[in-house]
Design a protein around this motif. Structure first.
Motif, PDB file in Angstrom:
ATOM      1  N   ALA A  98       0.849  -1.180   0.107  1.00 19.84           N
ATOM      2  CA  ALA A  98      -0.042   0.045   0.134  1.00 19.84           C
ATOM      3  C   ALA A  98       0.730   1.174  -0.100  1.00 19.84           C
ATOM      4  CB  ALA A  98      -0.972   0.039   1.246  1.00 19.84           C
ATOM      5  N   ILE A  99       2.011   1.122   0.237  1.00 19.50           N
ATOM      6  CA  ILE A  99       2.915   2.309   0.483  1.00 19.50           C
ATOM      7  C   ILE A  99       3.270   2.839  -0.960  1.00 19.50           C
ATOM      8  CG2 ILE A  99       4.053   1.588   2.523  1.00 19.50           C
ATOM      9  CD1 ILE A  99       6.420   1.316   1.215  1.00 19.50           C
ATOM     10  N   PHE A 100       3.292   2.044  -2.078  1.00 19.12           N
ATOM     11  CA  PHE A 100       3.542   2.477  -3.341  1.00 19.12           C
ATOM     12  C   PHE A 100       2.505   3.094  -3.772  1.00 19.12           C
ATOM     13  CE2 PHE A 100       5.915  -1.458  -2.523  1.00 19.12           C
ATOM     14  CZ  PHE A 100       7.251  -0.734  -2.606  1.00 19.12           C
ATOM     15  N   ARG A 101       1.151   3.189  -3.288  1.00 20.02           N
ATOM     16  CA  ARG A 101       0.028   4.085  -3.653  1.00 20.02           C
ATOM     17  C   ARG A 101       0.313   5.599  -3.203  1.00 20.02           C
ATOM     18  NH1 ARG A 101      -2.537  -1.061  -3.076  1.00 20.02           N
ATOM     19  NH2 ARG A 101      -3.767  -0.620  -1.313  1.00 20.02           N
ATOM     20  N   HIS A 102       1.121   5.850  -2.190  1.00 14.43           N
ATOM     21  CA  HIS A 102       1.295   6.965  -1.632  1.00 14.43           C
ATOM     22  C   HIS A 102       2.614   7.679  -1.861  1.00 14.43           C
ATOM     23  CE1 HIS A 102      -2.709   6.597  -0.218  1.00 14.43           C
ATOM     24  NE2 HIS A 102      -2.478   5.388   0.101  1.00 14.43           N
ATOM     25  N   PRO A 103       3.203   8.297  -2.755  1.00 21.66           N
ATOM     26  CA  PRO A 103       4.600   8.632  -3.027  1.00 21.66           C
ATOM     27  C   PRO A 103       5.113   9.555  -2.013  1.00 21.66           C
ATOM     28  CG  PRO A 103       3.331   8.848  -4.961  1.00 21.66           C
ATOM     29  CD  PRO A 103       2.169   8.631  -3.953  1.00 21.66           C
ATOM     30  N   LEU A 104       4.339  10.137  -0.816  1.00 24.89           N
ATOM     31  CA  LEU A 104       5.048  10.823  -0.108  1.00 24.89           C
ATOM     32  C   LEU A 104       4.315  10.281   1.299  1.00 24.89           C
ATOM     33  CD1 LEU A 104       6.406  13.372   1.507  1.00 24.89           C
ATOM     34  CD2 LEU A 104       4.282  14.555   1.138  1.00 24.89           C
ATOM     35  N   LEU A 105       5.249   9.747   2.150  1.00 25.93           N
ATOM     36  CA  LEU A 105       5.070   9.159   3.458  1.00 25.93           C
ATOM     37  C   LEU A 105       5.554  10.034   4.695  1.00 25.93           C
ATOM     38  CD1 LEU A 105       5.570   5.246   3.210  1.00 25.93           C
ATOM     39  CD2 LEU A 105       3.558   6.364   3.613  1.00 25.93           C
ATOM     40  N   TYR A 106       4.775  10.130   5.697  1.00 27.89           N
ATOM     41  CA  TYR A 106       5.107  10.773   7.033  1.00 27.89           C
ATOM     42  C   TYR A 106       5.495   9.814   7.892  1.00 27.89           C
ATOM     43  CZ  TYR A 106       4.520  13.364  11.171  1.00 27.89           C
ATOM     44  OH  TYR A 106       4.371  13.864  12.427  1.00 27.89           O
ATOM     45  N   LEU A 107       6.690   9.762   8.462  1.00 28.52           N
ATOM     46  CA  LEU A 107       6.913   8.559   9.653  1.00 28.52           C
ATOM     47  C   LEU A 107       7.614   9.528  10.917  1.00 28.52           C
ATOM     48  CD1 LEU A 107       8.775   5.271   9.076  1.00 28.52           C
ATOM     49  CD2 LEU A 107       9.495   6.817  10.768  1.00 28.52           C
ATOM     50  N   THR A 108       7.066   9.261  11.842  1.00 25.10           N
ATOM     51  CA  THR A 108       7.435   9.727  12.980  1.00 25.10           C
ATOM     52  C   THR A 108       7.400   8.699  14.374  1.00 25.10           C
ATOM     53  OG1 THR A 108       7.203  11.827  14.531  1.00 25.10           O
ATOM     54  CG2 THR A 108       5.344  10.831  13.890  1.00 25.10           C
ATOM     55  N   GLY A 109       7.924   9.345  15.482  1.00 22.53           N
ATOM     56  CA  GLY A 109       7.692   8.670  16.749  1.00 22.53           C
ATOM     57  C   GLY A 109       8.764   9.000  17.587  1.00 22.53           C
ATOM     58  N   HIS A 110       8.717   8.400  18.965  1.00 24.33           N
ATOM     59  CA  HIS A 110       9.541   8.753  20.150  1.00 24.33           C
ATOM     60  C   HIS A 110      10.411   7.612  20.245  1.00 24.33           C
ATOM     61  CE1 HIS A 110       5.936  11.328  21.180  1.00 24.33           C
ATOM     62  NE2 HIS A 110       6.806  12.063  21.370  1.00 24.33           N
ATOM     63  N   LEU A 111       9.923   6.343  20.179  1.00 19.45           N
ATOM     64  CA  LEU A 111      10.591   5.347  20.579  1.00 19.45           C
ATOM     65  C   LEU A 111      11.412   4.736  19.588  1.00 19.45           C
ATOM     66  CD1 LEU A 111       7.461   3.549  22.160  1.00 19.45           C
ATOM     67  CD2 LEU A 111       9.205   4.889  23.294  1.00 19.45           C
ATOM     68  N   PRO A 112      12.465   3.513  19.943  1.00 16.94           N
ATOM     69  CA  PRO A 112      13.535   3.148  18.889  1.00 16.94           C
ATOM     70  C   PRO A 112      12.629   2.638  17.692  1.00 16.94           C
ATOM     71  CG  PRO A 112      13.815   2.255  21.201  1.00 16.94           C
ATOM     72  CD  PRO A 112      12.446   3.057  21.398  1.00 16.94           C
ATOM     73  N   VAL A 113      13.326   2.620  16.594  1.00 19.04           N
ATOM     74  CA  VAL A 113      12.764   1.945  15.344  1.00 19.04           C
ATOM     75  C   VAL A 113      13.513   0.992  14.897  1.00 19.04           C
ATOM     76  CG1 VAL A 113      12.224   2.823  13.124  1.00 19.04           C
ATOM     77  CG2 VAL A 113      12.064   4.426  14.785  1.00 19.04           C
ATOM     78  N   ASP A 143      11.790  13.299  13.756  1.00 15.06           N
ATOM     79  CA  ASP A 143      12.260  12.782  15.258  1.00 15.06           C
ATOM     80  C   ASP A 143      11.245  13.458  16.184  1.00 15.06           C
ATOM     81  OD1 ASP A 143      13.021  12.116  17.592  1.00 15.06           O
ATOM     82  OD2 ASP A 143      15.254  12.768  17.407  1.00 15.06           O
ATOM     83  N   HIS A 144      10.326  12.827  16.593  1.00 18.11           N
ATOM     84  CA  HIS A 144       9.402  13.595  17.626  1.00 18.11           C
ATOM     85  C   HIS A 144      10.005  13.718  19.168  1.00 18.11           C
ATOM     86  CE1 HIS A 144       4.685  13.595  18.594  1.00 18.11           C
ATOM     87  NE2 HIS A 144       5.298  14.742  19.042  1.00 18.11           N
ATOM     88  N   ASN A 145      11.058  13.246  19.139  1.00 13.34           N
ATOM     89  CA  ASN A 145      11.928  13.560  20.574  1.00 13.34           C
ATOM     90  C   ASN A 145      12.727  14.854  20.518  1.00 13.34           C
ATOM     91  OD1 ASN A 145      11.157  11.208  21.989  1.00 13.34           O
ATOM     92  ND2 ASN A 145      12.713   9.870  20.932  1.00 13.34           N
ATOM     93  N   HIS A 146      13.144  15.173  19.172  1.00 15.63           N
ATOM     94  CA  HIS A 146      14.110  16.318  19.161  1.00 15.63           C
ATOM     95  C   HIS A 146      15.373  16.195  19.898  1.00 15.63           C
ATOM     96  CE1 HIS A 146      15.088  20.870  19.953  1.00 15.63           C
ATOM     97  NE2 HIS A 146      15.803  20.206  18.876  1.00 15.63           N
ATOM     98  N   ASP A 147      15.920  14.929  19.719  1.00 15.65           N
ATOM     99  CA  ASP A 147      17.252  14.688  20.468  1.00 15.65           C
ATOM    100  C   ASP A 147      17.981  13.836  19.757  1.00 15.65           C
ATOM    101  OD1 ASP A 147      18.750  13.724  22.332  1.00 15.65           O
ATOM    102  OD2 ASP A 147      17.411  13.123  23.917  1.00 15.65           O
ATOM    103  N   VAL A 148      19.282  14.358  19.149  1.00 16.62           N
ATOM    104  CA  VAL A 148      20.174  13.396  18.564  1.00 16.62           C
ATOM    105  C   VAL A 148      20.863  12.471  19.155  1.00 16.62           C
ATOM    106  CG1 VAL A 148      20.614  15.069  16.942  1.00 16.62           C
ATOM    107  CG2 VAL A 148      21.945  15.115  18.742  1.00 16.62           C
ATOM    108  N   ASP A 149      20.591  12.358  20.551  1.00 13.17           N
ATOM    109  CA  ASP A 149      21.019  11.261  21.369  1.00 13.17           C
ATOM    110  C   ASP A 149      19.970  10.191  21.721  1.00 13.17           C
ATOM    111  OD1 ASP A 149      23.609  11.788  21.125  1.00 13.17           O
ATOM    112  OD2 ASP A 149      23.659  13.344  22.891  1.00 13.17           O
ATOM    113  N   GLY A 150      18.758  10.529  21.143  1.00 14.62           N
ATOM    114  CA  GLY A 150      17.717   9.840  21.485  1.00 14.62           C
ATOM    115  C   GLY A 150      17.581   8.286  21.123  1.00 14.62           C
ATOM    116  N   ALA A 151      16.565   7.785  21.355  1.00 13.98           N
ATOM    117  CA  ALA A 151      16.279   6.410  20.957  1.00 13.98           C
ATOM    118  C   ALA A 151      15.791   6.644  19.525  1.00 13.98           C
ATOM    119  CB  ALA A 151      15.407   5.665  21.912  1.00 13.98           C
ATOM    120  N   PHE A 152      14.859   7.321  19.240  1.00 21.24           N
ATOM    121  CA  PHE A 152      14.457   7.327  17.854  1.00 21.24           C
ATOM    122  C   PHE A 152      15.546   7.768  16.618  1.00 21.24           C
ATOM    123  CE2 PHE A 152      12.537   9.310  14.122  1.00 21.24           C
ATOM    124  CZ  PHE A 152      11.645   8.543  13.841  1.00 21.24           C
ATOM    125  N   HIS A 153      16.428   8.917  17.143  1.00 23.32           N
ATOM    126  CA  HIS A 153      17.091   9.338  16.282  1.00 23.32           C
ATOM    127  C   HIS A 153      18.320   8.240  15.803  1.00 23.32           C
ATOM    128  CE1 HIS A 153      19.909  12.389  14.124  1.00 23.32           C
ATOM    129  NE2 HIS A 153      20.830  11.491  14.893  1.00 23.32           N
TER     130      HIS A 153
END
Lengths: 436, 203
Positions: free
Chosen positions: B51-66, B90-100
């Motif tokens: 289904a992602i190929f039917r949407h050429p722009l995807l938004y991905l976010t989160g706080h937790l490890p990916v 990066d919903h954490n705004h933290d370059v040392d954070g788990a998400f980043h």
């Protein structure tokens, strides 16, 4: 009763005499024909085999007694030899030829795409094997099934040649084409984005005109429509309405135009240029195709009510998916497929390339791309050697002595059997009635 | 012709739905400022599905490890190769954070390393002009997270186009509010989202 027996006997004797005379006549005719065939060599045409032709042409030209000349050719002669023979014929010498030259022809057309390339079309008899070559070597070979073959090659080194047996056809050097820009007119949409991307990736220089907001139109590159700079316009939707009249003038001046169903629906000036009208939307379920979507799975607005001068380029089942027509000096292609970007995104690993090639070829099919002819090399080209030979020397004909022999003699075994039969019948008839 | 539909990527690990108001806010801005035909509601598409190929722009976010699954990693690679644009924030705004740390690692494995995007890139002129590059967020200015104002966004480009756009600026927090609240702002802080969508649709 007695007179009847005598009449039958007289008829039998007459029949026996007839058989004897016929046998002697056949024998005499065969002897005469054999003597005629063995007549002096001066009355017979001079026969030259094709493989010795090149060596003998100079000697033939300088012969004092210019008798008839017959050439046995294993294939159509080369252009220079053909010209020499034609000169001999024009000088008053009777020139004829025979042989099994296959009808072969060759055409080379440059492709109006940035990647270049040429399409080589070769004709030959069905079942024959054609070998395509250029000056770098063999390109391909194929057995002819339906009158000819067509091959697209990315580049051609010098001239193309095709051989069939001992006959070789040679093309002229293909012209070089001057490609112009492509202007895409589309609203900000995935179709605009991916058609533009496909054309740019294929090497086209693309200018995009897209309205983003009321009174705000973004242009990437120059979109001034002039055949001196622009080869084709791709009108994707209603955003073309503000320049539709200009597009019409551009097409009539020789430019190319691709009209989608959305553009034809929303812009009447473009609908007037299109190949036909829009039919009802056929929208198969895209989810069914998963990640292997093809062009055949796309939504389709079939082209209906085709104009008389329009030609169908592609169908899906019974629906017309792609059609084209000429307008003035330009060409217009109407596309029934909608949302072709889905083919690129959901078409598996080959979707990107397939989508790109299709759009590039479509633009190339209508684009204004004036040819820049190479230096005149037409004298060195020989695209249809058999046709040229017939034009120069007339149709192939049997050797004169063969023709005379065929006309004057029955086949020897038949003749011999006939004479023996006649004499045997006459002898049997005589012996059975008691005569010696 | 299909309308533009804002799509949020749903991945197996982490909290992919940490900014649920962002889609409506971006859709509101598109309708407010542009003539783009936009679907009134966003959609959620599993990152590991076709289904992602039917949407050429995807938004991905989160706080937790990916941590991408194999299917997600393969899909992200294909998506970018085919011309899709994945916007990761990066919903954490933290370059040392788990998400980043985990998201950049996963993206590197799928599509290659991220590199700073020049601040004169076409993205910053696609609709509104951002002469200084990516707009700062209130979270950056308040010193939350890593207490940094990130001068650049990061990107993976393919054929001169952005395939992955990565932000440590926490636009997910910045845009995660009800669209009606824009009337209380002197400057609409979702204008950069409009640039992002216009860029994706035209480049």
């Amino acid at each position: 009763m007695r007179s009847l027996t005598e009449r039958a006997l007289r008829a039998r004797r007459a029949l026996e005499l007839g058989c004897r005379v016929a046998a002697l006549a056949l024998l005499g005719w065969a002897l005469l024909a054999a003597l005629r065939t063995g007549d002096g060599a001066d009355a017979r045409p001079r026969a030259v085999r094709g493989d010795a032709l090149a060596r003998e042409l100079a000697a033939l030209t300088l012969e004092r007694e210019a008798g008839p000349l017959h050439v046995e050719l294993p294939g159509a002669p080369a252009a220079a030899e053909r010209a020499w023979l034609r000169a001999l014929a024009r000088s008053g010498r009777a020139v004829s030829w025979s042989g099994e030259a296959p009808p072969t022809a060759l055409g080379v057309d440059p492709v109006a795409e940035p990647t270049g390339g040429v399409v080589i079309s070769a004709a030959g008899p069905s079942g024959s094997v054609l070998r395509l070559l250029d000056e770098a070597g063999t390109i391909d070979s194929a057995r002819v099934r339906h009158g000819g073959i067509e091959v697209r090659v990315p580049a051609l080194e010098g001239r193309a040649r095709v051989t069939a047996g001992a006959t070789t056809a040679t093309s002229a050097l293909p012209d070089s084409l001057a490609l112009r820009d492509v202007v895409v007119l589309g609203r900000p949409s995935w179709e605009t984005r991916f058609v533009t991307a496909a054309l740019e990736e294929a090497g086209w220089r693309v200018a995009l005109r897209t309205p983003l907001a009321p009174g705000q139109v973004v242009q990437q590159g120059s979109v001034a429509l002039d055949t001196a700079r622009v080869g084709a316009v791709v009108a994707l939707d209603s955003s073309a309405s503000s320049v539709a009249e200009t597009v019409g003038r551009f097409v009539r001046a020789g430019g190319g135009l691709i009209v989608t169903a959305a553009a034809a629906r929303d812009v009447s000036a473009l609908a007037a240029l299109a190949a036909g009208a829009n039919g009802p939307l056929e929208a198969p379920s895209l989810a069914d195709a998963g990640d292997s979507l093809t062009r055949g799975d796309l939504p389709l607005v079939p082209i209906t009510a085709m104009r008389p001068d329009a030609v169908v380029l592609e169908r899906r089942d019974r629906s017309v998916a792609l059609a084209a027509r000429r307008v003035g000096a330009g060409r217009v292609a109407q596309v029934g497929y909608a949302d072709s970007w889905r083919w690129r995104l959901s078409g598996g690993d080959s979707g990107v390339v397939a989508h790109r090639r299709w759009w590039s070829a479509l633009v190339a099919s209508v684009a204004h791309a004036p040819a820049h002819p190479r230096a005149d090399t037409s004298a060195e080209a020989d695209p249809a050697p058999l046709a040229a030979t017939v034009d120069a020397l007339g149709a192939a004909r049997p050797r004169p002595e063969d023709a005379a022999r065929a006309a004057a003699t029955l086949p020897t075994p038949v003749l011999f059997a006939l004479i023996v039969l006649l004499l045997l019948a006459e002898w049997l008839s005589r012996r059975l009635r008691g005569a010696r | 012709m299909t309308d533009f539909t804002f799509a949020t990527a749903q991945y197996d690990s982490g909290d992919w739905d940490s900014a649920p108001l962002v889609p409506a806010n971006v859709i509101d801005s598109l309708a407010r400022y542009t003539t783009i035909d936009v679907a009134p509601q966003g959609v959620i598409v599993p990152l590991g599905s076709d289904a992602i190929f039917r949407h050429p722009l995807l938004y991905l976010t989160g706080h937790l490890p990916v941590r991408f699954t194999e299917a997600e990693r393969r899909n992200v690679a294909r998506y970018v190769e085919r011309g899709g644009l994945l916007f990761v924030d990066d919903h954490n705004h933290d370059v040392d954070g788990a998400f980043h740390r985990t998201a950049t690692e996963e993206l590197r494995a799928a599509v290659g390393p991220l590199a700073p995007l020049p601040n004169d890139h076409a993205l910053y002129r696609a609709f509104f002009r951002f002469d200084d590059g990516p707009p700062t967020t209130s979270h950056e200015l308040n010193g939350w997270g890593d207490n940094l104002v990130h001068p650049n966004l990061l990107a993976v480009q393919r054929g001169g186009r952005i395939g992955v756009l990565y932000s440590s600026k926490d636009y997910s927090s910045e845009w995660n509010y009800h669209p009606d609240s824009k009337r209380f702002m002197s400057v609409d802080n979702t204008r950069f989202a409009v640039n992002l969508v216009v860029y994706a649709l035209t480049h």
